[in-house]
Write a protein that holds these residues in place. Structure first.
Motif, short mmCIF file in Angstrom:
data_model
loop_
_atom_site.label_atom_id
_atom_site.label_comp_id
_atom_site.label_asym_id
_atom_site.label_seq_id
_atom_site.Cartn_x
_atom_site.Cartn_y
_atom_site.Cartn_z
N LEU A 165 16.30 22.82 21.05
CA LEU A 165 17.46 21.93 21.11
C LEU A 165 17.04 20.53 21.53
N SER A 166 17.84 19.55 21.15
CA SER A 166 17.52 18.17 21.53
C SER A 166 17.65 18.01 23.05
N GLU A 167 16.99 16.99 23.56
CA GLU A 167 17.03 16.72 25.00
C GLU A 167 18.47 16.49 25.48
N LYS A 168 19.25 15.77 24.68
CA LYS A 168 20.64 15.49 25.05
C LYS A 168 21.46 16.79 25.09
N THR A 169 21.27 17.67 24.14
CA THR A 169 22.01 18.93 24.11
C THR A 169 21.62 19.80 25.29
N VAL A 170 20.34 19.86 25.60
CA VAL A 170 19.87 20.62 26.76
C VAL A 170 20.51 20.07 28.03
#
Length: 137
Positions: free
Chosen positions: A36-41
Motif C-alpha cells: 500500500l502507498s505510504e499515505k494509505t498506510v
C-alpha cells in the motif's frame, strides 16, 4: 471521581496505550509489506489509533486485541459521528477499510479469533449503509 480514581484511570489508560503501541507498529509494517502507498498506510494506522481512544473512553477499558464487532459497531454508529467533528461519508468509508484491514491482520496473526474476525467483517458489510447514513444526516 476522586483523585485516586483519576490516577488509577490515567494509569490504566497509559498501560493500555503502551500495550497497544507494538500492535499499531506491527500493523503498520504489515500494511507496508502489502504494498500500500505510504499515505494509505498512514491513514489506516491513524484511524485505528483514533479507535483506541474510544476503547478507553468507557468502562471496561479495552486493549486493541480485545475489541470486537460490538465495539466497531458502537464506534461507527455512535461515538465517531458524535465525537469527531470531521466525521463524513468519506471518513466513515476510510474507517470501514481500516477496520477490515486491521481485523484481517489481527486474524492472520492470531491476535483475535477467526469468529471475531468474521463478526467484524459481517458488521462492516451488513451495517455499512447505516453507518454512512448516520454521518450524511
Amino acid at each position: 471521581m476522586s483523585d485516586t480514581d483519576t490516577y488509577d484511570y490515567d494509569a490504566q489508560v497509559r498501560a493500555i496505550r503502551a500495550y497497544n503501541q507494538p500492535l499499531l507498529d506491527d500493523f503498520e509494517v504489515w500494511l507496508e509489506q502489502s504494498g500500500l502507498s505510504e499515505k494509505t498506510v498512514e491513514t489506516h494506522v491513524s484511524n485505528i489509533d483514533f479507535f483506541t481512544n474510544y476503547l478507553v473512553y468507557y468502562q471496561p477499558l479495552k486493549k486493541l486485541d480485545e475489541a470486537n464487532s460490538g465495539d466497531v459497531w458502537m464506534f461507527l454508529a455512535d461515538w465517531f459521528p458524535r465525537k469527531a467533528l470531521w466525521s463524513s461519508v468519506t471518513s466513515v468509508k476510510s474507517y470501514l477499510a481500516s477496520f477490515k484491514k486491521f481485523f484481517q491482520w489481527m486474524g492472520e496473526t492470531g491476535r483475535v479469533s477467526p469468529q471475531t474476525f468474521a463478526d467484524v467483517l459481517n458488521t462492516l458489510k451488513e451495517d455499512r449503509d447505516a453507518f454512512l447514513r448516520r454521518v450524511a444526516e
